[in-house]
Design a protein around this motif. Sequence first.
Motif: not given
Lengths: 210, 79
Positions: A145-156
């Motif tokens: 999940l941590y990786e998944a979140i890190q893959s998001l854009t700044e806005k997201q």
Amino acid sequence: MNFEKLDPFCKQKIEEFKEENKDFLENPVVKSFLMEEKNQKLLVEVICDPTEENQKLLDNEFKKFYFDIRFTSYISMVLYFNAINFDKRYRKMLKRHPLTVDQPIKNDTSNTSFNAMLVDVETEIQVEDILRSDNIEDYITNPVLYEAIQSLTEKQKEVISLAYVKGLTDTEISKVLNKSQQAVSKIHKAALKSICKFIEKKGGLKDECM
Amino acid sequence: MFYELVKESKEDNQALEQIINMFEPKLQKTLSLTKLGEREDLAQELKYRLIMYIKRYDVDSIPGFWELKEQIQKGKKIC
């Protein structure tokens, strides 16, 4: 008064009347009433020819005259005092219910004004909120999940943080970020979807993302 | 001029209106006793009061010529 044309008998009677009723004739109302020639004639007639009819005529004329004076002064007083009372009442009401918010609530004793008592719920400050990290990445323990979140854009990331760390609704987030609620909603949805896809790719889920 | 009008005004509303109109200048002057924003309210209030007071006014309480004469002479005796 002009009595030249009158007969002596009448003249004498008038003099008698004058003598008898000095105080009465000195009365300001009576005086001004007799200033008018028409009224003088009436009085003379009554004195010289004291019939009931003549007396009534004079009486009526005098009543009208006196009534005007009394009534006018009465109504003038009514107007004046009612206006003063109205103003008093108005001031009292103004004092009890002031229209300004920055004036002391009670007379003199305390300086608290009404606007000092107002509470804005939106700006309430809580220490926990300040100390707590705003970033969602600090709370994730699951590595995928941590990786998944890190893959998001700044806005997201920002929207997700606000939504799940602070527990705000989309509408509240839109106010914080100065965006429309629809835009926030879109970002939010997209973020969740991309997290889901990321996990799916890693093999955690199977065909469950929309 | 008021004697008949006030008498009539007990039943006749037109006479009443005439009286109130006659006092309009005085009423306007009285308005200066309050704030600018309250004047319309006051004018209305005063007119309402006027109607009450005029209707209640006892026309026959006015003394006649001879009555007043007696009153003044009596007053003199008392003094």
